[in-house]
Design an enzyme around this catalytic site. Structure first.
Site, short mmCIF file in Angstrom:
data_model
loop_
_atom_site.label_atom_id
_atom_site.label_comp_id
_atom_site.label_asym_id
_atom_site.label_seq_id
_atom_site.Cartn_x
_atom_site.Cartn_y
_atom_site.Cartn_z
CE1 TYR A 237 -21.64 47.21 -57.35
CE2 TYR A 237 -22.92 45.93 -55.78
CZ TYR A 237 -22.54 46.20 -57.08
OH TYR A 237 -23.06 45.45 -58.12
CG HIS B 113 -15.69 40.86 -54.00
ND1 HIS B 113 -16.89 41.17 -54.59
CD2 HIS B 113 -15.94 40.73 -52.70
CE1 HIS B 113 -17.83 41.23 -53.67
NE2 HIS B 113 -17.28 40.96 -52.51
NE ARG C 96 -25.61 47.94 -54.98
CZ ARG C 96 -26.06 46.86 -54.33
NH1 ARG C 96 -26.63 45.89 -55.01
NH2 ARG C 96 -25.97 46.77 -53.04
C1 EUG Z 1 -24.51 39.83 -57.82
C2 EUG Z 1 -25.63 40.41 -58.37
C3 EUG Z 1 -25.78 41.76 -58.31
C4 EUG Z 1 -24.80 42.56 -57.73
C5 EUG Z 1 -23.70 41.98 -57.17
C6 EUG Z 1 -23.55 40.61 -57.22
C7 EUG Z 1 -24.40 38.40 -57.93
C8 EUG Z 1 -23.39 37.67 -57.52
C9 EUG Z 1 -27.74 41.75 -59.60
O1 EUG Z 1 -26.84 42.43 -58.85
O2 EUG Z 1 -24.98 43.91 -57.72
C10 EUG Z 1 -23.40 36.22 -57.61
#
Ligand code: EUG
Length: 607
Positions: free
Chosen positions: A148, A451, A533
């Site tokens: 992010y 990523h 988000r």
């Molecule tokens: C994940 C879950 C999230 C997120 C980024 C990654 C899970 C990765 C529920 O939010 O914002 C396995």
């Protein structure tokens, strides 16, 4: 930081290092870093094209004078210019100067300097200084908002305020109330270790990776996997430095305790009297949260397990089966539903191990490999955990098995049914509040892997599940990326998270990742789905999709922003909220700006 040292730094050796527990128990940190670096073709760092990125409207002279003035106030060594080569590092040795997973030019979303406050008073001093010199600040807790934007400021040349380095105390840990108060630099690892050290019968709640800031994740409305996984919903009380330097306590903390002590119910009751203010300090640029209270869970029995489902088309039926289980709270936490391709990437083996062709890995190749993995051929994997005493867990599991048995060919597994290395064992830890690093293994998929998350919310309903999955499938194919769906499914909504993994040495992959993200946001919004988000580079586009009533929500946010931050110094552009001084000057990214900023361009408007 240098990979020349062949061992990652521990917390004792380096701020934001790794807990020695992980070295002692499993060499997790060592293995994780070694495999990441083994897939790297980029050098540690390259010479900077531009030695220092100044804040907008600054000259070297005015900036120099401002930095000297700040050094006088909080100490010379606590204000550091960002004029060295940029090092992407890796998860436990990550930069606070830029985004380690840059999707535009590495040098574009960069800080001009980093300030390290040691107290609330010093945060206030920094904010007042920024108001005087009109320099944009970008506060971070620990900077591990990975996928992010990490620590990267939205406005190049902002001064990053790294709160976590020196403000990392657990201010309160109350066994009776099952609560804590933390500063921004307390990670899940730190809080967990302190509870173990004191042998308290309490659990924390952590997300998939354990190195992040407890406070920072909650302020960004992150998610974890015990029954207390909604981090913002389980916070209780905040202390906030406002953009002009004033101090605010929310909740019961607004009412002074006896003899100037903290209010005795600050961590017991969330609201105060009057409007509930805490919400506007999450995902915003209205204040800097310097203390935050959290509820902790009492330890309990738990049992993790996994179901597999054979067909791609089972997806909507699985979602339908989960909904009543979640609404009736037979499911006590947020389970994850993953596509079987995730079983390949979470082994930590590179994509080339599974497939040597170009482009996304074909479905039949995934099938062939899955057949040889412990859970066998399947299309979807459900990871759940039940809580309580053994009898209660048993009866809950019976209900769940009977519900899922409506889907032909489903299979059920306990951790004892799969090898020690299987991801289920790592999932079991996370769902019991034990922070781990396993999820980092995704990043071995590609060389120099970076990523980006695409994180829309949809109803927990078959038709919506199909719609969002079809959008993802179509657009990932269009831009030639592997699709990695992880769904966090609750009773009424689900977070459909896709992890877009790209090679940060490839300008072509960066451009395609950007184009994919823009398409995903736009296509999802047409169906009424918005992101919970997003990466800083897509904040404007995502914010613009929440446009009901002639952008009523953004106009409301801007009204608050201008009232609280009249000089527009605090995190301009965060979550798409621009202060008046920046508005309408070309800062908003709504089109192809990101693609153009790959390979030496800039997202900043030409002035
Ligand atoms: C994940 C879950 C999230 C997120 C980024 C990654 C899970 C990765 C529920 O939010 O914002 C396995």
């Amino acid at each position: 930081m240098s990979p020349a040292t062949n061992r990652p730094s521990t917390v004792d050796e380096r701020y934001r290092g790794y807990p020695t527990r992980l070295a002692q128990q499993s060499a997790d940190a060592q293995k994780s870093r070694d495999s990441l670096y083994s897939h790297r073709t980029l050098p540690d760092s390259v010479p900077r094209k531009q030695s220092l990125r100044l804040p907008p409207d600054s000259t070297l002279e005015t900036f120099d004078a401002a930095i000297t003035a700040l050094q006088h106030q909080i100490g010379r060594s606590n204000v550091v210019l960002n004029d060295k080569p940029l090092v992407d590092g890796w998860y436990l040795e990550h930069p606070n100067t830029h985004d380690a997973f840059h999707i535009v030019d590495q040098e574009d979303l960069v800080a001009s300097a980093v300030a390290y406050p040691g107290s609330t008073e010093e945060v206030q001093k920094i904010v007042r200084w920024a108001n005087e010199y009109l320099i944009p600040l970008w506060p971070i807790s620990m900077g591990r908002n990975l996928g992010y934007g990490g620590a990267a400021p939205r406005v190049p040349g902002s001064v990053v305020v790294d709160l976590g380095k020196r403000m990392n105390r657990i201010l309160d840990l109350d066994e009776g109330n099952a609560s804590c108060v933390v500063e921004p630099g307390v990670s899940y690892f730190d809080l967990y270790d302190e509870i173990q050290k004191r042998k308290l019968p309490l659990w924390i709640d952590c997300p998939d990776l354990g190195g992040g800031s407890v406070l920072g994740n909650a302020v960004d409305r992150g998610v974890g996997y015990t029954p207390m996984g909604d981090h913002f919903a389980n916070h209780c009380g905040m202390e906030i430095v406002l953009p002009t330097g004033e101090l605010l306590r929310t909740g019961m903390g607004a009412l002074p305790g006896r003899n100037e002590t903290n209010n005795p119910t600050w961590q017991s009751f969330q609201a105060a009297y009057g409007p509930y203010t805490d919400g506007i300090f999450s995902q915003s640029n209205f204040g800097i949260v310097v203390q935050m209270g959290f509820w902790l869970m009492r330890e309990t029995g738990h049992q993790s397990y996994m179901f597999t489902f054979p067909r791609e088309e089972d997806f909507p039926n699985i979602v339908e089966a989960i909904r009543p289980l979640a609404q009736s709270r037979v499911l006590g936490n947020i389970p994850q539903l993953r596509h079987v391709v995730q079983e390949l990437n979470v082994t930590g083996l590179p994509k080339t191990h599974w497939y040597s062709g170009n482009g996304p890995i074909p479905r039949d190749i995934i099938r062939e490999h899955a057949a040889r993995l412990p859970m066998g051929e399947c299309s979807w994997v459900f990871y759940g955990t039940q809580y309580g005493d053994p009898a209660s867990i048993d009866s809950q599991l019976n209900i769940i098995k009977s519900t899922f048995s409506r889907i032909p060919g489903m299979k059920f597994f306990l951790p004892k049914d799969v090898p020690e290395t299987h991801y289920l064992h790592s999932r079991a830890k996370v769902c019991a509040g034990i922070p781990v690093l396993r999820e980092l293994d995704w990043l071995n998929w590609k060389p120099n892997a970076a990523h980006l998350f695409f994180s829309p919310i949809t109803p927990t309903r078959a038709a919506d599940a199909q719609t969002i999955h079809a959008i993802n499938t179509r657009l990932h194919a269009k831009h030639a990326f592997d699709l990695f769906p992880t769904l966090c499914i609750a009773g009424r909504e689900m977070h459909y998270i896709t992890n877009i993994i790209f090679d940060r040495a490839s300008a072509d992959e960066k451009r395609r990742a950007n184009a994919l993200m823009r398409d995903l946001i736009a296509e999802a919004a047409k169906e009424g789905y918005g992101e919970y988000r997003t990466h800083v580079l897509y904040a404007d586009q995502v914010a613009a999709t929440y446009c009901w009533g002639g952008n009523a929500l953004m106009r409301f946010n801007e009204t608050i922003k201008d009232a609280l931050d009249p000089r527009g110094v605090l995190a301009p552009g965060r979550n798409g909220i621009w202060p008046q001084r920046y508005r309408g000057k070309g800062w908003e990214i709504l089109g192809r700006e990101n693609e153009r900023a790959v390979g030496g361009g800039t997202i900043a408007p030409k002035l």
